[in-house]
Design a protein around this motif. Structure first.
Motif, PDB file in Angstrom:
ATOM      1  N   THR A 126     -45.832 -64.890 -41.345  1.00  0.00           N
ATOM      2  CA  THR A 126     -46.626 -64.097 -42.274  1.00  0.00           C
ATOM      3  C   THR A 126     -46.889 -64.894 -43.545  1.00  0.00           C
ATOM      4  O   THR A 126     -46.171 -65.849 -43.854  1.00  0.00           O
ATOM      5  N   GLY A 127     -47.920 -64.499 -44.254  1.00  0.00           N
ATOM      6  CA  GLY A 127     -48.231 -65.150 -45.523  1.00  0.00           C
ATOM      7  C   GLY A 127     -49.430 -64.500 -46.158  1.00  0.00           C
ATOM      8  O   GLY A 127     -50.337 -64.065 -45.437  1.00  0.00           O
ATOM      9  N   ASN A 128     -49.437 -64.389 -47.472  1.00  0.00           N
ATOM     10  CA  ASN A 128     -50.543 -63.780 -48.212  1.00  0.00           C
ATOM     11  C   ASN A 128     -50.896 -62.384 -47.712  1.00  0.00           C
ATOM     12  O   ASN A 128     -52.070 -62.030 -47.621  1.00  0.00           O
ATOM     13  N   GLY A 129     -49.854 -61.625 -47.363  1.00  0.00           N
ATOM     14  CA  GLY A 129     -50.114 -60.256 -46.922  1.00  0.00           C
ATOM     15  C   GLY A 129     -50.786 -60.177 -45.568  1.00  0.00           C
ATOM     16  O   GLY A 129     -51.387 -59.170 -45.226  1.00  0.00           O
ATOM     17  N   ARG A 130     -50.697 -61.257 -44.807  1.00  0.00           N
ATOM     18  CA  ARG A 130     -51.321 -61.261 -43.481  1.00  0.00           C
ATOM     19  C   ARG A 130     -50.320 -61.712 -42.425  1.00  0.00           C
ATOM     20  O   ARG A 130     -49.372 -62.430 -42.732  1.00  0.00           O
ATOM     21  N   ILE A 131     -50.578 -61.283 -41.204  1.00  0.00           N
ATOM     22  CA  ILE A 131     -49.859 -61.858 -40.077  1.00  0.00           C
ATOM     23  C   ILE A 131     -50.641 -63.108 -39.670  1.00  0.00           C
ATOM     24  O   ILE A 131     -51.836 -63.021 -39.376  1.00  0.00           O
ATOM     25  N   GLU A 132     -49.990 -64.250 -39.672  1.00  0.00           N
ATOM     26  CA  GLU A 132     -50.677 -65.489 -39.276  1.00  0.00           C
ATOM     27  C   GLU A 132     -50.512 -65.732 -37.774  1.00  0.00           C
ATOM     28  O   GLU A 132     -51.412 -66.253 -37.121  1.00  0.00           O
ATOM     29  N   GLY A 133     -49.352 -65.387 -37.266  1.00  0.00           N
ATOM     30  CA  GLY A 133     -49.108 -65.604 -35.847  1.00  0.00           C
ATOM     31  C   GLY A 133     -47.921 -64.782 -35.375  1.00  0.00           C
ATOM     32  O   GLY A 133     -47.102 -64.342 -36.184  1.00  0.00           O
ATOM     33  N   VAL A 134     -47.861 -64.569 -34.070  1.00  0.00           N
ATOM     34  CA  VAL A 134     -46.675 -63.937 -33.497  1.00  0.00           C
ATOM     35  C   VAL A 134     -46.017 -64.941 -32.561  1.00  0.00           C
ATOM     36  O   VAL A 134     -46.686 -65.761 -31.933  1.00  0.00           O
ATOM     37  N   VAL A 135     -44.704 -64.850 -32.488  1.00  0.00           N
ATOM     38  CA  VAL A 135     -43.935 -65.832 -31.729  1.00  0.00           C
ATOM     39  C   VAL A 135     -43.360 -65.160 -30.486  1.00  0.00           C
ATOM     40  O   VAL A 135     -42.664 -64.147 -30.585  1.00  0.00           O
ATOM     41  N   ALA A 136     -43.681 -65.718 -29.329  1.00  0.00           N
ATOM     42  CA  ALA A 136     -43.143 -65.198 -28.072  1.00  0.00           C
ATOM     43  C   ALA A 136     -42.210 -66.244 -27.483  1.00  0.00           C
ATOM     44  O   ALA A 136     -42.398 -67.441 -27.665  1.00  0.00           O
ATOM     45  N   GLN A 137     -41.194 -65.771 -26.781  1.00  0.00           N
ATOM     46  CA  GLN A 137     -40.215 -66.686 -26.197  1.00  0.00           C
ATOM     47  C   GLN A 137     -40.676 -67.093 -24.800  1.00  0.00           C
ATOM     48  O   GLN A 137     -40.357 -66.447 -23.827  1.00  0.00           O
ATOM     49  N   ALA A 138     -41.442 -68.178 -24.709  1.00  0.00           N
ATOM     50  CA  ALA A 138     -41.819 -68.698 -23.397  1.00  0.00           C
ATOM     51  C   ALA A 138     -40.618 -69.441 -22.824  1.00  0.00           C
ATOM     52  O   ALA A 138     -39.609 -69.621 -23.501  1.00  0.00           O
ATOM     53  N   ALA A 139     -40.729 -69.885 -21.555  1.00  0.00           N
ATOM     54  CA  ALA A 139     -39.642 -70.656 -20.970  1.00  0.00           C
ATOM     55  C   ALA A 139     -39.424 -71.908 -21.817  1.00  0.00           C
ATOM     56  O   ALA A 139     -40.366 -72.605 -22.161  1.00  0.00           O
TER      57      ALA A 139
END
Lengths: 414, 405
Positions: A276-289
Motif C-alpha cells: 500500500t502507499g498514498n492511500g492506495r492498494i498498489e498490489g496484492v501478494v499471493a503465495q505461489a509455489a
C-alpha cells in the motif's frame, strides 16, 4: 504481474465484477483461495425475500427496506443498479436462460419443501413456482439428501397439492450417487430414456414434475427441454443440498465467459498481504509455489466472502479480522458486552451483520465512513449489514454489489 | 511439514467441491474421490494400518488442492497415503522401472533403434504388458538416440552479463533434446548465458509411485547439483513443469524434505514461461517476433497449475503476430506422468483425456501446445495431432529455426 484490475474471490460477486470489467476491455485477474459459494448454493438470484414479512414485489419493497436498514449494503445502491445488474446478468449468460426480475418474486420449493422467494431463476426452475397453485409431483432418483416424499409432505402441510414418486433408473458402472454424478448421467441419452420410460403413465396431464436440480451440466437446457417434450408435462428443477449442480453451471458459464473475454483465473492461491502507499492498494501478494507473487493493478475488488467462506475470520480467542487487508469491521459483537453467539439457532445472531463497511462507491471505510483506500472496492458477503440467510438476499447481494463495484471502477477509470 | 499436511484435514468441512472437480473419480468407480480417500479416510489411518487400495487410483493431478476453499492439502495427503500403501505392500517391479526415467534413458539411448523398434512393435508391447504390466497402447516416448547433456557439453553459450541455469529434466535429455536446444536458443536470444549443470531425475516419478526413499535420494542429488548456482543468485529455469514443481513445492510438501539447500533451489526455480513473462513485465523480453499464421489450442497441464502462476504461456504467445491461441478449459489430460502407462489404468487415463481430446479435435488445428512432455505425448496419442511446448512457437516466431547454426 500487472493487470487493469485484480479481483480477490471467485464466488458470484467476484466473478460478476471480473466479467463486467473484462467485457469493457480491462485486463482482469481473479485470484482466489479456492472455488467459492457457487458450488454450495442454488443458482437462483434472491434479491429480497423477507423484510419482516415475505416480499412479493422486491422493486416496491426495496426503498422502504433501505430506509429502515441504513447500514445494509443495499442502502449503498440505487434500484437502477439492481435492475441494470440483473438485465446484464440475464443477457450475459444466455445459455442458462435466467428469467424474472425485480417486479415480483417467484416462490420455489426447496429440497425440504419450504417455499422460498426468488427474483431471478434459471429457466429450468421456473415451472416450480408455487404461487400459481396446481398439482406437483416430485421425483426421487436415489440421490442422497433428496427425499421427495418429505418434500411433498412438507409442501402439502403448507396447503400445496404435492406427491412423490421414487424412480430407480440404472446407475451404470458409476457408483457415484452425488448430485454431480446424477447430472453427468442425465447427459447420457440412455439414462434419460430410462427415466422417461419409468415415469410414463405415472403422472397426470395437469401435474408439474419436479426433479432434483441434476438435469445435466453443460447440456442442461437441452436435457430439460427434451424431458418436457417427451413427458408432455411442465418440468422443473428443485435445488439440492451441496454440491449444487445449478451453482456449478453458473460457475462454469461465468468462468468460461471470463476466459473468452480475456480474463485470467488463478485458483488455489491465498492472498496473504498487500502493498500500500498514498492511500492506495498498489498490489496484492499471493503465495505461489516457492515464492510470493505480487499482482499490481490500478483497481482491486475484495470479494472473499464472510465468516463462512473465510473472508472474515474469528479465532478461538474470539478475535475477529478481515483476512486480506485487515480492514475495519462493522457489526462487531462484544463492544457493549454483548455475547458473540446466542443459544437459539434460528434467531439473528450478533455476528450476522458483521462485515466491511463501505461508502457509495463500495469502498471499504473506517468506522467514521471515510474510505480506507481510494482504489479498493468490496462486494458480496464480505460487506457489513446484511443477513442474507434471513433476508433471502444472498446471490442478489453478490450480483448487485459485484456489478456496482465494477461500475465504480469503470467510472473512476474513465 | 508432513504434519502440517495431515493437520490441514481438520479444515475440511466436507463441502465436496473437490469431488465435483476430480477428473478421475468421474470416470472410474475404483477411485471414490479425493475427499473420501483424502481427508475423510485419513482420520482413520494409523501407524501399522494400511490405507485402502483405492488411493492408488488417485493420479496426483492436484486439482483437488487447487479448488479447495479451505486450504486442505488433499492431493498431498493422498500422495503420502499412497506411499504408505506401497511401503506396506512392496512396490511392484513395473512401478520401480517406469519411475526411473534416467535409468531407462541411459539403457535405451545407446540402443535407440532397437528400443524404438520394440516400443512400436505390437508383439513386443503385448509381451511388455503381460510381463510387466505396461499397457500395450500406452503413449511410450521414443528415444532420441542422443542426449541433451551431450549437446550441451559441446555447446558454447555466449558469455554475457547475465546467466541462467537450465534444468532440462529427463524428458528433454533422453526423448526431446531438440526442445532443450530451443530453450537454450530462446534464452540466448534474450541475452542470457545458459549454464547446464549435470543433472539427474528430480524424483517425481518415484514419489508418485510411492517410493519416497528413492525419490528423496534422487531429489537430494539434483538439489545438491543446482544449489551452488542458486546460492550464486542465478535463476533456474525449466521447461518441464512437473519436475520444476517438484523443486518448488512437492519435495517439501510431499516428501517432507526441509533444509536450506532445497529452500535456496526452490526459491530460484522458475517455469520457463513464467520466467520469460517476468522478463516481459520488466521490458526485457525481445519481441522481434515474425508472424506465425496458426491456430493452436493450448492446454495448461494440471501440474503446471500447481505452480500458482496462472497460464503465462497465454500471455507470451499473445505477443506473436497472427498466432491465434485457443485456451482449452480442461483440467487434466489423464496421463499424470506414469499413471496412464499402467495396464490397469490406461483406460481410465484415456477416459479422463477424452474431453481434452474432443476439444483439441474441435479446434480444427493440426498443432496443439502444452507445457508438459508426458501431457503432449498423451494429447498426440489421443488425437493424432502434434503437440509442442510453447517455447517451440516462440523459437519459430523469433526466426531461430532459420538462423545460421
Amino acid at each position: 504481474m500487472t493487470y487493469d484490475a485484480v479481483v480477490i474471490g471467485a464466488g458470484l460477486a467476484g466473478l460478476t465484477a471480473a466479467l463486467r470489467l473484462a467485457d469493457e476491455g480491462r485486463r482482469v485477474l481473479v485470484v482466489a483461495r479456492g472455488v467459492g459459494s457457487t458450488h454450495l448454493a442454488p443458482a437462483t438470484i434472491d434479491v429480497l425475500g423477507f423484510a419482516g414479512e415475505r416480499v412479493e414485489r422486491p422493486a416496491e419493497a426495496l426503498p422502504t427496506f433501505v430506509d429502515s436498514h441504513p447500514g445494509h449494503p443495499y442502502a449503498r445502491l440505487s434500484v437502477e443498479h439492481f435492475a441494470a445488474g440483473i438485465e446484464w446478468f440475464k443477457a450475459r449468460l444466455p445459455g442458462l436462460g435466467y428469467r424474472g426480475g425485480l417486479e415480483e418474486n417467484v416462490l420455489l420449493p426447496t429440497a425440504v419443501g419450504v417455499a422460498k422467494p426468488s427474483a431471478v431463476v434459471p429457466e429450468t426452475m421456473a415451472a416450480g413456482d408455487l404461487r400459481a397453485g396446481g398439482r406437483f409431483v416430485f421425483v426421487g432418483l436415489g440421490l442422497k439428501d433428496f427425499y421427495p416424499a418429505y418434500l411433498a409432505d412438507n409442501l402439502g402441510q403448507a396447503g400445496a397439492s404435492a406427491r412423490a414418486i421414487e424412480l430407480t433408473p440404472p446407475r451404470g458402472a458409476q457408483t457415484d450417487v452425488s448430485s454431480v454424478g446424477f447430472a453427468r448421467r442425465f447427459e447420457q441419452p440412455a439414462f434419460r430414456d430410462a427415466v422417461v420410460r419409468e415415469l410414463a403413465g405415472h403422472t397426470e396431464p395437469d401435474e408439474r414434475i419436479g426433479f432434483p436440480a441434476v438435469l445435466g451440466l453443460e447440456r442442461v437446457g437441452e436435457v430439460w427441454r427434451e424431458l418436457e417434450a417427451r413427458l408432455e408435462r411442465q418440468v422443473f428443477e428443485v435445488p439440492t443440498l451441496p454440491p449444487s449442480v445449478s451453482g456449478i453451471r453458473l460457475f462454469e458459464a461465468m468462468t468460461a465467459a471470463l476466459r473468452r473475454a480475456g480474463g485470467r483465473i488463478l485458483l488455489g492461491q491465498s492472498v496473504v498481504g498487500a502493498e500500500t502507499g498514498n492511500g492506495r492498494i498498489e498490489g496484492v501478494v499471493a503465495q505461489a509455489a516457492a515464492r510470493p507473487t505480487t499482482y499490481r493493478a490500478p483497481s482491486f475488488v475484495l470479494a472473499t466472502g464472510g465468516l463462512a467462506a473465510g473472508g472474515i475470520h474469528v479465532d478461538s480467542y474470539g478475535k475477529i479480522r478481515e483476512t486480506v487487508f485487515d480492514l475495519a469491521l462493522a457489526g462487531l459483537p462484544g463492544a457493549n458486552g454483548r455475547p458473540p453467539f446466542l443459544p437459539t439457532y434460528f434467531v439473528e445472531q450478533p455476528l450476522d451483520r458483521l462485515g466491511v463497511p463501505v461508502d457509495d462507491q463500495l469502498r471499504p471505510t473506517d468506522i467514521d465512513g471515510r474510505p480506507l483506500f481510494e482504489n479498493l472496492h468490496a462486494a458480496g458477503a464480505t460487506l457489513a449489514g446484511a443477513v442474507p440467510w434471513r433476508e433471502a438476499s444472498g446471490n442478489g447481494l453478490s450480483l448487485a454489489t459485484g456489478y456496482a463495484a465494477a461500475g465504480a471502477i469503470l467510472e473512476n477509470m474513465s | 511439514v508432513t504434519e502440517l499436511v495431515r493437520d490441514s484435514l481438520d479444515h475440511c468441512v466436507k463441502c465436496t467441491i473437490c469431488e465435483t472437480f476430480c477428473p478421475f473419480s468421474q470416470v472410474t468407480p475404483l477411485f471414490p474421490g479425493p475427499k473420501y480417500v483424502g481427508p475423510q479416510a485419513e482420520r482413520y489411518r494409523q501407524a501399522g494400518v494400511s490405507p485402502d487400495a483405492s488411493v492408488d487410483y488417485c493420479s496426483g493431478c492436484g486439482i483437488c488442492t487447487q479448488v479447495c476453499p479451505h486450504d486442505v492439502k488433499i492431493a498431498e495427503i493422498n500422495a503420502q497415503a499412497r506411499a504408505q500403501l506401497w511401503e506396506d505392500r512392496g512396490i511392484p517391479l513395473r512401478n520401480q522401472l517406469i519411475a526411473r526415467p534416467s535409468v531407462l534413458g541411459r539403457l535405451g539411448t545407446p540402443v535407440a533403434p532397437l528400443a524404438n523398434w520394440a516400443l512400436r512393435e505390437p508383439l513386443a508391447r503385448a509381451l511388455a504388458q503381460r510381463l510387466i504390466g505396461i499397457h500395450h497402447e500406452a503413449p511410450m516416448p521414443l528415444f532420441a538416440g542422443r542426449t541433451f547433456q551431450r549437446w550441451a557439453r559441446k555447446h558454447r553459450s555466449p558469455t554475457t552479463d547475465r546467466s541462467v541455469v537450465y534444468f532440462h529434466a529427463c524428458g528433454t535429455n533422453y526423448y526431446e533434446p531438440g526442445v532443450g536446444e530451443m530453450v537454450v536458443a530462446v534464452l540466448e536470444h534474450n541475452g542470457y548465458h545458459v549454464v547446464v549443470p549435470p543433472q539427474d531425475c528430480c524424483g517425481l516419478p518415484l514419489q508418485s509411485n510411492g517410493n519416497f526413499d528413492a525419490a528423496r535420494k534422487y531429489n537430494r542429488r539434483l538439489v545438491a547439483n543446482l544449489a551452488p548456482h542458486a546460492r550464486d543468485g542465478l535463476p533456474i529455469v525449466s521447461n518441464s513443469t512437473s519436475c520444476s514443481l517438484m523443486l518448488k513445492r512437492e519435495a517439501r510438501e510431499i516428501l517432507g524434505v526441509e533444509d536450506d539447500e532445497l529452500k535456496a533451489v526452490s526459491e530460484a526455480t522458475y517455469d520457463l514461461c513464467e520466467f520469460l513473462l517476468l522478463l516481459h513485465e520488466r521490458g526485457e523480453l525481445k519481441t522481434d517476433f515474425r508472424p506465425l499464421p496458426l491456430t493452436v489450442p493450448y492446454h495448461a497441464p494440471c501440474q503446471q497449475q500447481g505452480h500458482g502462476i496462472g497460464k503465462p504461456a497465454l500471455d507470451l504467445l499473445a505477443l506473436i503476430p497472427d498466432l491465434r491461441v485457443i485456451e482449452l478449459d480442461v483440467d487434466c489430460c489423464g496421463i499424470a506422468g506414469t499413471y496412464g502407462l499402467k495396464k490397469e489404468k490406461y483406460g481410465i487415463s484415456m477416459a479422463v483425456g477424452e474431453r481434452l481430446f474432443r476439444d483439441v479435435r474441435a479446434s480444427g488445428a493440426n498443432l496443439a501446445a502444452c507445457d508438459s512432455e508426458t501431457c503432449r505425448w498423451q494429447i498426440s496419442h489421443g488425437t493424432g495431432i502434434g503437440a509442442v511446448h510453447p517455447v517451440e512457437l516462440l523459437y519459430r516466431a523469433y526466426g531461430l529455426d532459420r538462423a545460421p547454426a
